[in-house]
Design an enzyme around this catalytic site. Structure first.
Site, PDB file in Angstrom:
ATOM      1  N   HIS A   1       0.860  -1.188   0.000  1.00 25.27           N
ATOM      2  CA  HIS A   1       0.000   0.000   0.000  1.00 25.27           C
ATOM      3  C   HIS A   1       0.891   1.232   0.000  1.00 25.27           C
ATOM      4  O   HIS A   1       1.726   1.407   0.895  1.00 25.27           O
ATOM      5  CB  HIS A   1      -0.925   0.024   1.214  1.00 25.27           C
ATOM      6  CG  HIS A   1      -1.863   1.197   1.210  1.00 25.27           C
ATOM      7  ND1 HIS A   1      -3.117   1.136   0.641  1.00 25.27           N
ATOM      8  CD2 HIS A   1      -1.707   2.466   1.676  1.00 25.27           C
ATOM      9  CE1 HIS A   1      -3.704   2.316   0.769  1.00 25.27           C
ATOM     10  NE2 HIS A   1      -2.870   3.140   1.385  1.00 25.27           N
ATOM     11  N   CYS A   2       0.723   2.073  -0.998  1.00 21.51           N
ATOM     12  CA  CYS A   2       1.595   3.245  -1.153  1.00 21.51           C
ATOM     13  C   CYS A   2       0.835   4.510  -0.766  1.00 21.51           C
ATOM     14  O   CYS A   2      -0.164   4.864  -1.413  1.00 21.51           O
ATOM     15  CB  CYS A   2       2.079   3.349  -2.602  1.00 21.51           C
ATOM     16  SG  CYS A   2       3.137   4.788  -2.899  1.00 21.51           S
ATOM     17  N   PRO A   3       1.278   5.231   0.267  1.00 23.94           N
ATOM     18  CA  PRO A   3       0.585   6.474   0.633  1.00 23.94           C
ATOM     19  C   PRO A   3       0.751   7.580  -0.405  1.00 23.94           C
ATOM     20  O   PRO A   3      -0.065   8.501  -0.457  1.00 23.94           O
ATOM     21  CB  PRO A   3       1.248   6.860   1.963  1.00 23.94           C
ATOM     22  CG  PRO A   3       2.591   6.212   1.924  1.00 23.94           C
ATOM     23  CD  PRO A   3       2.408   4.925   1.174  1.00 23.94           C
TER      24      PRO A   3
ATOM     25  N   ASN B   1      -3.294   4.460  -2.527  1.00 24.79           N
ATOM     26  CA  ASN B   1      -3.903   3.280  -3.125  1.00 24.79           C
ATOM     27  C   ASN B   1      -2.939   2.110  -2.966  1.00 24.79           C
ATOM     28  O   ASN B   1      -1.747   2.303  -2.705  1.00 24.79           O
ATOM     29  CB  ASN B   1      -4.187   3.530  -4.606  1.00 24.79           C
ATOM     30  CG  ASN B   1      -5.216   2.565  -5.173  1.00 24.79           C
ATOM     31  OD1 ASN B   1      -5.704   1.668  -4.480  1.00 24.79           O
ATOM     32  ND2 ASN B   1      -5.561   2.743  -6.440  1.00 24.79           N
TER      33      ASN B   1
END
Length: 295
Positions: free
Chosen positions: A136-138, A142
């Site tokens: 999960h990439c801030p 997403n």
């Protein structure tokens, strides 16, 4: 609008995910301002190839923003939930779920209370299972999964190119013959203006070095995970299975086949653009919420 609403619904509760995309746009905007207002007007760059080359760099920035938008709004590969509830009362009582031989790769997600297909993992931020989830990439608010990994890697690629251009531009302005000569320094304006230009150049250089190094490391990690056909989550799981001598066979595909699975089966040049050149819209992979024995 529907894609934006779906993305907000998936990760709307993550404050870091709301802040990081804003910082991304602020960083890109400041870099463009610093280059146009304080770097290109310097005497060392007047009449140099760096000025017309900024047109190409501007296209890179536009592609960077387009890739970021696609990575944010695209469905990463969310596993759909079944239309009707499934009885998992045996699991709640502690009885282990024993799948049939043909369904050994399927699992049960106790958070979604649904079946989880092979290579899918649950994201505690998006509150759903994502097929071939990388992380999960801030920065895109997403998950990075099967359906948007291409856009995420393109984002890293163009961010690295833009950072490299900014670093080269600042160094050319400082180390060029006109920039080091007393006449060139005098032509730059008064002392206060020179100090403002120098301050912006230093901030731009530090920003470009930091983000350039960061995206290069992540880009390398993404490429390695593709050509080894193992996401970071799968690498951690397989490492634990290896310690327990339970790791099963993992057939390897050719590297070009693995790359085409992510970037598409069209021309290699199409891999640079944030759209699909081989698969018509609406004909991508379709995920089933149930193993085949229930379908």
């Amino acid at each position: 609008m529907a894609a934006a609403a779906a993305a907000a619904g998936r990760c709307g509760r993550d404050p870091c995910g709301a802040l990081c995309p804003l910082l991304t746009y602020l960083g890109v905007g400041y870099a463009a301002y610093a280059v146009l207002a304080h770097v290109l007007p310097q005497p060392a760059l007047r009449g140099s190839p760096w000025c017309p080359f900024y047109a190409a760099a501007f296209i890179i920035v536009l592609l960077l923003l387009a890739c970021h938008a696609r990575a944010v709004l695209a469905d990463p590969g969310v596993v759909p939930l079944p239309n009707t509830a499934i009885d998992f009362s045996d699991l709640r009582r502690g009885a282990p779920w024993k799948p049939e031989r043909s369904q050994e790769d399927w699992a049960v997600c106790d958070r979604c209370e649904a079946y989880r297909p092979p290579r899918a993992h649950h994201c505690r931020i998006c509150h759903c299972c994502v097929h071939r989830m990388d992380h999960h990439c801030p920065w895109i608010n997403n998950c990075v999964g099967e359906l948007n990994q291409k856009y995420f890697i393109q984002l890293l690629f163009y961010a690295g190119l833009a950072s490299l251009y900014d670093v080269g531009l600042v160094l050319a302005a400082w180390l060029g013959p006109a920039g080091r000569s007393p006449a060139g320094m005098a032509a730059g304006g008064d002392v206060a203006n020179n100090r403002v230009q120098t301050a912006h150049c230093i901030v731009l250089l530090l920003e470009s070095l930091f983000f350039g190094t960061f995206v290069t490391v992540v880009f390398y990690d993404q490429v390695v995970s593709i050509i080894t056909d193992k996401t970071p989550l799968e690498q951690l799981r397989n490492r634990g299975l290896k310690d327990m001598n339970r790791e099963g066979p993992h057939p390897r595909k050719p590297k070009l086949v693995l790359l085409r699975e992510v970037f598409g089966r069209g021309f290699v040049l199409c891999w640079l653009f944030p759209w699909s050149c081989s698969t018509p819209p609406g004909t991508g992979p379709v995920y089933s919420p149930l193993p085949s024995r229930y379908v």
